[in-house]
Write an enzyme that holds these catalytic residues in place. Structure first.
Site, PDB file in Angstrom:
ATOM      1  N   GLY A  48       0.776  -1.235   0.000  1.00  0.00           N
ATOM      2  CA  GLY A  48       0.000   0.000   0.000  1.00  0.00           C
ATOM      3  C   GLY A  48       0.810   1.289   0.000  1.00  0.00           C
ATOM      4  O   GLY A  48       0.340   2.316  -0.485  1.00  0.00           O
ATOM      5  N   ASP A 104       0.753   3.693   4.035  1.00  0.00           N
ATOM      6  CA  ASP A 104      -0.427   4.332   3.458  1.00  0.00           C
ATOM      7  C   ASP A 104      -1.442   4.639   4.547  1.00  0.00           C
ATOM      8  O   ASP A 104      -1.935   5.750   4.662  1.00  0.00           O
ATOM      9  CB  ASP A 104      -1.047   3.472   2.341  1.00  0.00           C
ATOM     10  CG  ASP A 104      -1.284   2.036   2.768  1.00  0.00           C
ATOM     11  OD1 ASP A 104      -0.783   1.620   3.831  1.00  0.00           O
ATOM     12  OD2 ASP A 104      -1.974   1.312   2.039  1.00  0.00           O
ATOM     13  N   ASP A 107      -4.460   1.621  10.704  1.00  0.00           N
ATOM     14  CA  ASP A 107      -5.844   1.264  11.022  1.00  0.00           C
ATOM     15  C   ASP A 107      -5.933   0.934  12.512  1.00  0.00           C
ATOM     16  O   ASP A 107      -6.189   1.805  13.330  1.00  0.00           O
ATOM     17  CB  ASP A 107      -6.237   0.077  10.130  1.00  0.00           C
ATOM     18  CG  ASP A 107      -7.716  -0.253  10.209  1.00  0.00           C
ATOM     19  OD1 ASP A 107      -8.374   0.211  11.161  1.00  0.00           O
ATOM     20  OD2 ASP A 107      -8.217  -0.987   9.347  1.00  0.00           O
ATOM     21  N   LYS A 135      -6.955   5.846  10.946  1.00  0.00           N
ATOM     22  CA  LYS A 135      -8.315   5.633  11.453  1.00  0.00           C
ATOM     23  C   LYS A 135      -8.328   5.785  12.973  1.00  0.00           C
ATOM     24  O   LYS A 135      -7.294   5.620  13.632  1.00  0.00           O
ATOM     25  CB  LYS A 135      -8.814   4.254  11.025  1.00  0.00           C
ATOM     26  CG  LYS A 135      -9.173   4.197   9.539  1.00  0.00           C
ATOM     27  CD  LYS A 135      -9.799   2.859   9.174  1.00  0.00           C
ATOM     28  CE  LYS A 135     -10.293   2.888   7.731  1.00  0.00           C
ATOM     29  NZ  LYS A 135     -10.903   1.597   7.341  1.00  0.00           N
ATOM     30  N   PHE A 156     -14.760   1.804   4.891  1.00  0.00           N
ATOM     31  CA  PHE A 156     -13.957   1.003   3.963  1.00  0.00           C
ATOM     32  C   PHE A 156     -13.468   1.938   2.858  1.00  0.00           C
ATOM     33  O   PHE A 156     -14.211   2.270   1.942  1.00  0.00           O
ATOM     34  CB  PHE A 156     -14.805  -0.127   3.396  1.00  0.00           C
ATOM     35  CG  PHE A 156     -13.996  -1.208   2.728  1.00  0.00           C
ATOM     36  CD1 PHE A 156     -12.791  -0.949   2.077  1.00  0.00           C
ATOM     37  CD2 PHE A 156     -14.448  -2.514   2.770  1.00  0.00           C
ATOM     38  CE1 PHE A 156     -12.050  -1.945   1.486  1.00  0.00           C
ATOM     39  CE2 PHE A 156     -13.719  -3.538   2.166  1.00  0.00           C
ATOM     40  CZ  PHE A 156     -12.524  -3.254   1.525  1.00  0.00           C
ATOM     41  N   ARG A 169      -6.013   0.383  -5.978  1.00  0.00           N
ATOM     42  CA  ARG A 169      -4.769   0.958  -5.469  1.00  0.00           C
ATOM     43  C   ARG A 169      -4.317   2.131  -6.339  1.00  0.00           C
ATOM     44  O   ARG A 169      -3.701   3.080  -5.854  1.00  0.00           O
ATOM     45  CB  ARG A 169      -3.646  -0.087  -5.493  1.00  0.00           C
ATOM     46  CG  ARG A 169      -3.696  -1.119  -4.408  1.00  0.00           C
ATOM     47  CD  ARG A 169      -2.368  -1.824  -4.305  1.00  0.00           C
ATOM     48  NE  ARG A 169      -2.484  -3.153  -3.727  1.00  0.00           N
ATOM     49  CZ  ARG A 169      -2.515  -3.406  -2.414  1.00  0.00           C
ATOM     50  NH1 ARG A 169      -2.471  -2.412  -1.562  1.00  0.00           N
ATOM     51  NH2 ARG A 169      -2.611  -4.641  -1.972  1.00  0.00           N
TER      52      ARG A 169
HETATM   53  C1  PRP Z   1      -2.460  -2.265   5.441  1.00  0.00           C
HETATM   54  C2  PRP Z   1      -1.602  -1.027   5.555  1.00  0.00           C
HETATM   55  C3  PRP Z   1      -0.828  -1.281   6.802  1.00  0.00           C
HETATM   56  C4  PRP Z   1      -1.769  -2.117   7.642  1.00  0.00           C
HETATM   57  C5  PRP Z   1      -2.401  -1.245   8.667  1.00  0.00           C
HETATM   58  O1  PRP Z   1      -1.746  -3.255   4.794  1.00  0.00           O
HETATM   59  O2  PRP Z   1      -0.769  -0.851   4.444  1.00  0.00           O
HETATM   60  O3  PRP Z   1       0.365  -1.972   6.559  1.00  0.00           O
HETATM   61  O4  PRP Z   1      -2.771  -2.639   6.767  1.00  0.00           O
HETATM   62  O5  PRP Z   1      -3.301  -1.981   9.453  1.00  0.00           O
HETATM   63  P1  PRP Z   1      -3.235  -2.023  11.032  1.00  0.00           P
HETATM   64  O6  PRP Z   1      -2.958  -0.646  11.522  1.00  0.00           O
HETATM   65  O7  PRP Z   1      -4.618  -2.474  11.440  1.00  0.00           O
HETATM   66  O8  PRP Z   1      -2.197  -2.999  11.440  1.00  0.00           O
HETATM   67  P2  PRP Z   1      -2.417  -4.597   4.247  1.00  0.00           P
HETATM   68  O9  PRP Z   1      -2.214  -5.704   5.238  1.00  0.00           O
HETATM   69  O10 PRP Z   1      -3.837  -4.331   3.841  1.00  0.00           O
HETATM   70  O11 PRP Z   1      -1.512  -4.932   2.989  1.00  0.00           O
HETATM   71  P3  PRP Z   1      -1.301  -4.078   1.645  1.00  0.00           P
HETATM   72  O12 PRP Z   1      -0.559  -2.827   1.999  1.00  0.00           O
HETATM   73  O13 PRP Z   1      -0.503  -4.965   0.772  1.00  0.00           O
HETATM   74  O14 PRP Z   1      -2.681  -3.781   1.088  1.00  0.00           O
END
Ligand code: PRP
Length: 183
Positions: A48, A104, A107, A135, A156, A169
């Site tokens: 991301g 990116d 969460d 978030k 979302f 993306r």
């Molecule tokens: C997303 C984002 C962070 C993580 C954040 O990655 O890029 O690395 O989730 O979530 P958290 O704060 O709840 O731990 P994802 O696992 O979706 O992989 P991606 O970047 O390949 O989409």
């Protein structure tokens, strides 16, 4: 991909490309000032963070180095325990480097908590975080994001690196995905 190209998939537009770019430039100006003379090591978390890394790094006026990590959260159940697995580690050493993790989105903050602890054990000179979006739950988990683009609602969201089933993306802005797309 522009917001208009997938407008019917989005229930709301949160930020346009121009708004994101303007904010990233402000963040880059702060990084420029804070890291002057220290050549930060930007560590992007795949996949991301690719967009954020590309825009932030190019907006800097100071030298920087870039490296990448890929991690797996094992799915939501195990992610809630904060356990993540490193799929691809960095190529360069962080010892005595000024590390700036580039994400990116933050969460729950669990990924970042793990990463900070992991990288700190490798003896960098410093560690800070830059994230495009955050978030509310991340704030509750006390994750410190020194350079933050925007706080967003717990919807979302897709775009600017954030996907749904691998799509969106490459969307230039950030929008809320309509439930009709994933339900
Ligand atoms: C997303 C984002 C962070 C993580 C954040 O990655 O890029 O690395 O989730 O979530 P958290 O704060 O709840 O731990 P994802 O696992 O979706 O992989 P991606 O970047 O390949 O989409």
């Amino acid at each position: 991909m522009n917001l208009d190209d997938v407008r019917s998939d989005l229930s709301q537009i949160l930020y346009t490309e121009a708004q994101i770019q303007a904010r990233v430039e402000e963040l880059a100006a702060q990084v420029d000032e804070d890291y002057a003379g220290r050549d930060p090591l930007l560590v992007g978390i795949l996949n991301g963070a690719v967009m954020m890394m590309a825009d932030l790094s190019r907006a800097l006026t100071i030298h920087c180095e870039m490296d990448w990590m890929a991690i797996s959260s094992y799915g939501s159940g195990i992610a809630s325990s904060g356990v993540v697995r490193i799929l691809k580690d960095m190529n360069v050493s962080v010892v005595d480097r000024h590390v700036l993790i580039v994400e990116d989105i933050v969460d729950t903050g669990l990924t970042l908590s793990y990463l900070i602890e992991n990288l700190r054990s490798r003896n960098p000179a410093s560690i800070e975080v830059c994230a495009g979006f955050r978030k509310p739950e991340a704030a509750r988990n006390h994750v410190h994001v020194k350079y933050l683009g925007f706080d967003i609602p717990s919807d979302f969201v897709v775009g600017y690196g954030l996907d749904y089933a691998g799509r969106y993306r490459n969307l230039k802005g950030l929008g809320v995905l309509s439930p009709s797309v994933y339900s």
